[in-house]
Design a protein around this motif. Sequence first.
Motif, short mmCIF file in Angstrom:
data_model
loop_
_atom_site.label_atom_id
_atom_site.label_comp_id
_atom_site.label_asym_id
_atom_site.label_seq_id
_atom_site.Cartn_x
_atom_site.Cartn_y
_atom_site.Cartn_z
N ALA A 1 -15.62 -6.10 -0.38
CA ALA A 1 -15.52 -4.78 -0.61
C ALA A 1 -15.64 -3.92 1.07
N GLN A 2 -16.72 -4.52 1.80
CA GLN A 2 -16.76 -3.81 2.97
C GLN A 2 -15.68 -3.96 3.95
N THR A 3 -15.05 -5.34 4.03
CA THR A 3 -14.17 -5.68 4.79
C THR A 3 -12.82 -4.73 4.36
N ARG A 4 -12.86 -4.69 2.98
CA ARG A 4 -11.62 -4.02 2.56
C ARG A 4 -11.46 -2.65 2.98
N GLY A 5 -12.68 -1.86 2.92
CA GLY A 5 -12.83 -0.60 3.38
C GLY A 5 -12.61 -0.55 4.63
N ILE A 6 -12.83 -1.46 5.83
CA ILE A 6 -12.62 -1.38 7.02
C ILE A 6 -10.87 -1.43 7.41
N MET A 7 -10.35 -2.33 6.53
CA MET A 7 -8.92 -2.81 6.73
C MET A 7 -7.93 -1.63 6.13
N GLN A 8 -8.63 -0.91 5.17
CA GLN A 8 -7.98 0.22 4.80
C GLN A 8 -7.89 1.44 5.91
N ALA A 9 -8.78 1.72 6.46
CA ALA A 9 -8.77 2.67 7.52
C ALA A 9 -8.04 2.08 8.78
N GLU A 10 -8.29 0.68 9.12
CA GLU A 10 -7.46 0.12 10.04
C GLU A 10 -5.81 0.38 9.59
N LEU A 11 -5.35 0.01 8.63
CA LEU A 11 -4.05 0.29 8.28
C LEU A 11 -3.33 1.37 8.37
N LEU A 12 -4.24 2.55 8.21
CA LEU A 12 -3.85 4.19 8.35
C LEU A 12 -3.92 4.42 9.67
N ARG A 13 -4.68 3.73 10.46
CA ARG A 13 -4.66 3.74 12.18
C ARG A 13 -3.33 3.60 12.52
N VAL A 14 -3.04 2.10 12.33
CA VAL A 14 -1.94 1.63 12.82
C VAL A 14 -0.64 2.11 12.26
N TRP A 15 -0.66 2.60 11.06
CA TRP A 15 0.42 3.28 10.45
C TRP A 15 0.76 4.74 11.02
N ALA A 16 -0.26 5.39 11.72
CA ALA A 16 -0.03 6.58 12.44
C ALA A 16 0.56 6.21 13.79
N LEU A 17 0.51 5.13 14.11
CA LEU A 17 0.92 4.58 15.51
C LEU A 17 2.57 4.16 15.43
N HIS A 18 2.66 3.45 14.30
CA HIS A 18 4.03 3.03 13.88
C HIS A 18 4.60 3.50 12.72
N LYS A 19 5.21 4.67 12.82
CA LYS A 19 5.41 5.30 11.62
C LYS A 19 6.48 4.65 10.57
N ALA A 20 6.52 4.20 9.61
CA ALA A 20 7.30 3.40 8.65
C ALA A 20 6.94 3.86 7.39
N THR A 21 7.86 3.69 6.34
CA THR A 21 7.63 3.82 4.92
C THR A 21 6.80 2.43 4.48
N VAL A 22 5.59 2.91 3.91
CA VAL A 22 4.92 1.90 3.42
C VAL A 22 4.87 1.67 1.83
N VAL A 23 5.23 0.61 1.25
CA VAL A 23 5.06 0.42 -0.04
C VAL A 23 4.00 -0.81 -0.43
N PHE A 24 2.97 -0.10 -0.72
CA PHE A 24 1.71 -1.03 -0.79
C PHE A 24 1.25 -1.21 -2.28
N VAL A 25 1.19 -2.48 -2.74
CA VAL A 25 0.65 -3.18 -4.12
C VAL A 25 -0.70 -3.17 -4.31
N THR A 26 -1.22 -2.52 -5.30
CA THR A 26 -2.69 -2.70 -5.62
C THR A 26 -2.99 -2.63 -7.05
N HIS A 27 -4.04 -3.24 -7.43
CA HIS A 27 -4.48 -2.87 -8.71
C HIS A 27 -6.13 -2.12 -8.54
N SER A 28 -6.24 -1.50 -7.38
CA SER A 28 -7.36 -0.93 -7.16
C SER A 28 -7.16 0.60 -7.33
N ILE A 29 -7.94 1.33 -8.08
CA ILE A 29 -7.47 2.82 -8.13
C ILE A 29 -8.01 3.69 -6.85
#
Lengths: 255, 255
Positions: B167-195
Amino acid sequence: MASFISRLPLGAIPLVLLVIAWEITARAGVYSVALFPTPTEVANVFLKEWPLLWKHTQASLARVAFGVSVAFVTAVPIGLLIGRYKTLDRLMDWTIQIFRCFPGIALIPLAIMFFGIGDRPAIILIWLAAFWPIVISTIFGVKNVERTLLAVARAAKAPDSLVLRDILLPSALPSILTGFRLAAGAGWLTVVTAEMMAVKSGLGYMILYAQMIFRPDQIVAGIIVIGTIGLLFDQLIRMMRTYFCSWQEGLVLEA
Amino acid sequence: MSFIDVNGVTKVYRRRAEEVHALDNVALQAEFGEFICLLGVSGCGKSTLLQILSGLEPATAGTVTINGQPLAGPHADASVVFQEHGLFPWMSARTNIAFNLKARGVPAAKRQQISDDLIKVVGLSGFENKYPHELSGGMRQRVGIARALTTSPKILLMDEPFGALDAQTRGIMQAELLRVWALHKATVVFVTHSIDEAVFLADRIVIMTPRPGRIRKIIPVDLPRPRDPTTPEFNEHMRLVLNEIHDDISRLATR
């Protein structure tokens, strides 16, 4: 304490016990001294007749090294291609299954008829004996590649040459080296047999000749050399595996 | 016309005599730079839809167009981040990152430069020469993301990339993904089962329902980023989503 025990060469213990049992049996005179040499007599062969042993060992080693190397460089690319392309696999499967069952020994008469007496028939037989285990283990290794990794390659539109070289070859390498280990064993077995019939040098020839001149001590010395080299081969290939496949750490129980 | 246009996509798998309707008449549009989460219980076809978008699986019926062009096979502007083991265990982090570039025939010097940049961007400095088995789960996914970004994709397809993380690493990685996504603008399609993952990340959450896989509802999340999961607004969205997939969860539980 535990680490001290784990570092002892435990594998040597049965061998030492065997030599002791051998010495006792020989001294007890269970068998005729003329037919059953003592460890001391055999040791004397190593001490006094080492140029002879060395000459024949060299001859055998050169043949195996050459034959197995040729088998390696021919079998690995063929195995990679067969493992990668389904049609090729279906095309070759029966042939491989039939050919791998031929014992090299059964082919010796043919090899002598075709190639005469000398290095050529021996090396060709070693190549044949070593070829099949490497082909089969390479195919097996390629087929066992993790599916996701091929999906990564497909998504990246990687060309086939890159897939073969950067994905399938390294992924199959542990399996290829296992095949190489079997091939070295098969090649070594074949060389000794071939030398008893098709060549006039090498350990196989030396052992057969020792029988004719009634030197059981030379026979046993030759057998010991064969076994020792087999052990060294095996250790060498294990070391190669540890070196080349260190990425497997933590993925498998033991390399 | 939208940047990504999924129209009437149906996928039927044939498993022996049985037909499995993984996707039934799915329609979905996404604009450039949008973050879409595909959410649903297992078997709802969210991964299948991602596979079709990545060009790795053909649709049984229907069309996908990207930038007006019908999709046939992996798209040059799309990159995939795979679920768990998408990394080559025999390659260092840096070599793994450079793989997609190598697949495109980018010369070594350029590969090195681009991967060095991305190593910094995703926070892998100091780990670039490590092998996957020496990296933690979070670090491995950083490598996977960096590799996907090397080709400057306009579409980033992610198949439950953080599913195996704690859970902790997951939270960090989510924030990291958004940070990187802001730098490299792209359409993201992200599959998850977590609400909560979906509500934290997405511009729009596409809720899918199983047997056959259909889109049940699309819920926009118009909360400003960075989102705080402890706010009432965040929880309101969680409740909305949960209501939608509640039936599926209870159906799955009583099966």
